[in-house]
Design a protein around this motif. Structure first.
Motif, PDB file in Angstrom:
ATOM      1  N   GLN A   1      23.629 -27.344   2.419  1.00  0.00           N
ATOM      2  CA  GLN A   1      23.936 -26.286   1.277  1.00  0.00           C
ATOM      3  C   GLN A   1      22.998 -25.486   0.793  1.00  0.00           C
ATOM      4  OE1 GLN A   1      26.875 -28.199  -1.003  1.00  0.00           O
ATOM      5  NE2 GLN A   1      28.618 -27.271   0.205  1.00  0.00           N
ATOM      6  N   ARG A   2      22.015 -26.156   0.542  1.00  0.00           N
ATOM      7  CA  ARG A   2      20.628 -25.743  -0.075  1.00  0.00           C
ATOM      8  C   ARG A   2      20.007 -24.934   0.888  1.00  0.00           C
ATOM      9  NH1 ARG A   2      20.315 -31.020  -2.794  1.00  0.00           N
ATOM     10  NH2 ARG A   2      18.672 -31.622  -1.194  1.00  0.00           N
ATOM     11  N   LYS A   3      19.888 -25.249   1.963  1.00  0.00           N
ATOM     12  CA  LYS A   3      19.320 -24.353   2.951  1.00  0.00           C
ATOM     13  C   LYS A   3      20.115 -23.198   3.505  1.00  0.00           C
ATOM     14  CE  LYS A   3      15.387 -26.861   3.438  1.00  0.00           C
ATOM     15  NZ  LYS A   3      13.899 -26.226   3.148  1.00  0.00           N
ATOM     16  N   GLU A   4      21.344 -23.203   3.198  1.00  0.00           N
ATOM     17  CA  GLU A   4      22.025 -22.170   3.675  1.00  0.00           C
ATOM     18  C   GLU A   4      22.484 -22.269   5.235  1.00  0.00           C
ATOM     19  OE1 GLU A   4      20.985 -18.482   2.049  1.00  0.00           O
ATOM     20  OE2 GLU A   4      21.690 -19.093   0.029  1.00  0.00           O
ATOM     21  N   TRP A   5      22.433 -23.473   5.754  1.00  0.00           N
ATOM     22  CA  TRP A   5      22.899 -23.656   7.155  1.00  0.00           C
ATOM     23  C   TRP A   5      24.275 -23.701   7.525  1.00  0.00           C
ATOM     24  CZ3 TRP A   5      18.950 -28.384   8.337  1.00  0.00           C
ATOM     25  CH2 TRP A   5      17.449 -28.005   8.071  1.00  0.00           C
ATOM     26  N   ASP A   6      24.732 -23.520   8.549  1.00  0.00           N
ATOM     27  CA  ASP A   6      25.962 -23.723   8.780  1.00  0.00           C
ATOM     28  C   ASP A   6      26.591 -24.894   9.247  1.00  0.00           C
ATOM     29  OD1 ASP A   6      28.617 -22.487   9.420  1.00  0.00           O
ATOM     30  OD2 ASP A   6      28.169 -22.212  11.417  1.00  0.00           O
ATOM     31  N   LEU A   7      26.373 -26.056   8.313  1.00  0.00           N
ATOM     32  CA  LEU A   7      26.960 -26.984   8.318  1.00  0.00           C
ATOM     33  C   LEU A   7      28.286 -27.173   7.920  1.00  0.00           C
ATOM     34  CD1 LEU A   7      26.634 -29.969   9.469  1.00  0.00           C
ATOM     35  CD2 LEU A   7      25.860 -30.690   7.200  1.00  0.00           C
ATOM     36  N   GLN A   8      29.461 -27.094   8.749  1.00  0.00           N
ATOM     37  CA  GLN A   8      30.827 -27.143   8.297  1.00  0.00           C
ATOM     38  C   GLN A   8      31.575 -28.395   7.992  1.00  0.00           C
ATOM     39  OE1 GLN A   8      32.583 -24.889  11.435  1.00  0.00           O
ATOM     40  NE2 GLN A   8      31.154 -23.288  11.441  1.00  0.00           N
ATOM     41  N   GLY A   9      31.031 -29.675   8.477  1.00  0.00           N
ATOM     42  CA  GLY A   9      31.571 -30.943   8.292  1.00  0.00           C
ATOM     43  C   GLY A   9      30.692 -31.995   8.892  1.00  0.00           C
TER      44      GLY A   9
ATOM     45  N   ASP B   1      26.565 -43.811  13.333  1.00  0.00           N
ATOM     46  CA  ASP B   1      26.623 -42.551  14.171  1.00  0.00           C
ATOM     47  C   ASP B   1      27.110 -41.415  13.418  1.00  0.00           C
ATOM     48  OD1 ASP B   1      26.012 -43.859  16.461  1.00  0.00           O
ATOM     49  OD2 ASP B   1      28.269 -44.462  16.913  1.00  0.00           O
ATOM     50  N   ILE B   2      26.427 -40.076  13.631  1.00  0.00           N
ATOM     51  CA  ILE B   2      26.619 -39.081  12.556  1.00  0.00           C
ATOM     52  C   ILE B   2      27.144 -37.849  13.549  1.00  0.00           C
ATOM     53  CG2 ILE B   2      25.774 -37.472  10.971  1.00  0.00           C
ATOM     54  CD1 ILE B   2      23.567 -39.775  10.372  1.00  0.00           C
ATOM     55  N   VAL B   3      28.281 -37.251  13.205  1.00  0.00           N
ATOM     56  CA  VAL B   3      28.713 -36.049  14.093  1.00  0.00           C
ATOM     57  C   VAL B   3      28.576 -34.848  13.037  1.00  0.00           C
ATOM     58  CG1 VAL B   3      30.635 -34.807  15.143  1.00  0.00           C
ATOM     59  CG2 VAL B   3      30.408 -37.309  15.251  1.00  0.00           C
ATOM     60  N   LEU B   4      27.754 -33.963  13.522  1.00  0.00           N
ATOM     61  CA  LEU B   4      27.593 -32.592  12.737  1.00  0.00           C
ATOM     62  C   LEU B   4      28.454 -31.571  13.243  1.00  0.00           C
ATOM     63  CD1 LEU B   4      23.932 -32.772  12.339  1.00  0.00           C
ATOM     64  CD2 LEU B   4      25.327 -33.620  11.005  1.00  0.00           C
ATOM     65  N   VAL B   5      29.133 -30.893  12.404  1.00  0.00           N
ATOM     66  CA  VAL B   5      29.817 -29.780  12.978  1.00  0.00           C
ATOM     67  C   VAL B   5      29.368 -28.593  12.198  1.00  0.00           C
ATOM     68  CG1 VAL B   5      32.564 -28.890  12.786  1.00  0.00           C
ATOM     69  CG2 VAL B   5      31.995 -31.391  12.935  1.00  0.00           C
ATOM     70  N   GLY B   6      29.408 -27.447  13.137  1.00  0.00           N
ATOM     71  CA  GLY B   6      28.789 -26.382  12.636  1.00  0.00           C
ATOM     72  C   GLY B   6      27.943 -25.590  13.816  1.00  0.00           C
ATOM     73  N   ASN B   7      27.446 -24.572  13.417  1.00  0.00           N
ATOM     74  CA  ASN B   7      26.313 -23.852  14.329  1.00  0.00           C
ATOM     75  C   ASN B   7      24.972 -24.167  13.687  1.00  0.00           C
ATOM     76  OD1 ASN B   7      25.309 -22.046  16.124  1.00  0.00           O
ATOM     77  ND2 ASN B   7      25.506 -20.275  14.901  1.00  0.00           N
ATOM     78  N   LEU B   8      24.393 -25.363  14.308  1.00  0.00           N
ATOM     79  CA  LEU B   8      23.199 -25.571  13.969  1.00  0.00           C
ATOM     80  C   LEU B   8      22.282 -25.810  15.251  1.00  0.00           C
ATOM     81  CD1 LEU B   8      24.265 -28.686  12.029  1.00  0.00           C
ATOM     82  CD2 LEU B   8      23.300 -26.643  10.884  1.00  0.00           C
ATOM     83  N   ASP B   9      20.968 -25.423  15.047  1.00  0.00           N
ATOM     84  CA  ASP B   9      20.241 -25.689  16.287  1.00  0.00           C
ATOM     85  C   ASP B   9      19.636 -26.993  16.112  1.00  0.00           C
ATOM     86  OD1 ASP B   9      17.887 -25.723  14.518  1.00  0.00           O
ATOM     87  OD2 ASP B   9      17.692 -23.569  14.368  1.00  0.00           O
ATOM     88  N   GLU B  10      18.594 -27.262  17.134  1.00  0.00           N
ATOM     89  CA  GLU B  10      18.214 -28.592  17.517  1.00  0.00           C
ATOM     90  C   GLU B  10      17.335 -28.998  16.473  1.00  0.00           C
ATOM     91  OE1 GLU B  10      19.310 -30.857  19.667  1.00  0.00           O
ATOM     92  OE2 GLU B  10      20.832 -29.208  20.142  1.00  0.00           O
ATOM     93  N   GLU B  11      16.161 -28.208  15.868  1.00  0.00           N
ATOM     94  CA  GLU B  11      15.590 -28.459  14.914  1.00  0.00           C
ATOM     95  C   GLU B  11      16.419 -28.794  13.545  1.00  0.00           C
ATOM     96  OE1 GLU B  11      12.381 -25.825  12.505  1.00  0.00           O
ATOM     97  OE2 GLU B  11      11.973 -25.866  14.510  1.00  0.00           O
ATOM     98  N   GLN B  12      17.347 -28.088  13.301  1.00  0.00           N
ATOM     99  CA  GLN B  12      18.302 -28.212  12.006  1.00  0.00           C
ATOM    100  C   GLN B  12      18.765 -29.782  12.238  1.00  0.00           C
ATOM    101  OE1 GLN B  12      20.712 -24.673  12.310  1.00  0.00           O
ATOM    102  NE2 GLN B  12      19.733 -23.821  10.595  1.00  0.00           N
ATOM    103  N   LYS B  13      19.387 -30.078  13.332  1.00  0.00           N
ATOM    104  CA  LYS B  13      20.065 -31.240  13.729  1.00  0.00           C
ATOM    105  C   LYS B  13      19.058 -32.377  13.284  1.00  0.00           C
ATOM    106  CE  LYS B  13      23.348 -29.572  16.966  1.00  0.00           C
ATOM    107  NZ  LYS B  13      23.764 -29.633  18.141  1.00  0.00           N
ATOM    108  N   ALA B  14      17.822 -32.098  13.848  1.00  0.00           N
ATOM    109  CA  ALA B  14      16.718 -33.461  13.848  1.00  0.00           C
ATOM    110  C   ALA B  14      16.408 -33.494  12.572  1.00  0.00           C
ATOM    111  CB  ALA B  14      15.718 -32.837  14.385  1.00  0.00           C
ATOM    112  N   ARG B  15      16.214 -32.435  11.717  1.00  0.00           N
ATOM    113  CA  ARG B  15      15.959 -32.531  10.228  1.00  0.00           C
ATOM    114  C   ARG B  15      17.396 -33.038   9.435  1.00  0.00           C
ATOM    115  NH1 ARG B  15      12.491 -33.832   6.450  1.00  0.00           N
ATOM    116  NH2 ARG B  15      12.975 -32.833   4.702  1.00  0.00           N
TER     117      ARG B  15
END
Length: 133
Positions: free
Chosen positions: A63-71, A93-107
């Motif tokens: 949210q602070r980064k304004e990324w599209d992490l929906q859940g 195990d972590i499941v990220l829901v949203g429109n995130l690129d690989e760099e955002q997921k790694a972070r």
């Protein structure tokens, strides 16, 4: 500092736990070891805290980064050593829901390892105990 107070109940291992903020929960052991399974076991509460902290930390960061992490869904298992003295392993195990690129997921994976409960569990802590009253 928030104080947690636990009081044993009449049933074998049932324990009522109250937080200074007014929340109440029941801790119990499974029937297989003499409890009545009226609440999560102490181990389950530890990994529940890690799961909740991980999910909330990732949501706050995104949210602070304004990324599209929906859940976020975090699945955690604790694997006890087969022999006494063998430390348990926690698998997360972590499941990220949203429109995130690989760099955002790694972070976000890096940030998961910085959640307060993860730090508490992976760093040396001091616990002092005293009999009072």
């Amino acid at each position: 500092m928030n104080t947690i107070t636990s009081v044993t109940k009449r049933e074998n291992y049932e324990t009522e736990v109250k937080s200074g903020s007014g929340h109440v929960l029941i801790i119990d052991e499974p029937e297989s070891i003499g409890g009545k399974n009226k609440g999560m076991s102490p181990d389950e509460h530890i990994i529940a805290a890690l799961a909740g902290c991980t999910s909330a930390t990732l949501k706050m960061y995104a949210q602070r980064k304004e990324w599209d992490l929906q859940g976020v869904r975090t699945d955690i298992r604790i694997i006890h050593g087969e022999k006494p003295g063998i430390l348990p392993t926690i698998e997360r195990d972590i499941v990220l829901v949203g429109n995130l690129d690989e760099e955002q997921k790694a972070r976000l994976l890096e940030i998961a390892n910085k959640c307060p409960i993860h730090k508490l569990l992976t760093h040396e802590i001091q616990i002092t105990s005293a009999l009072v009253g």
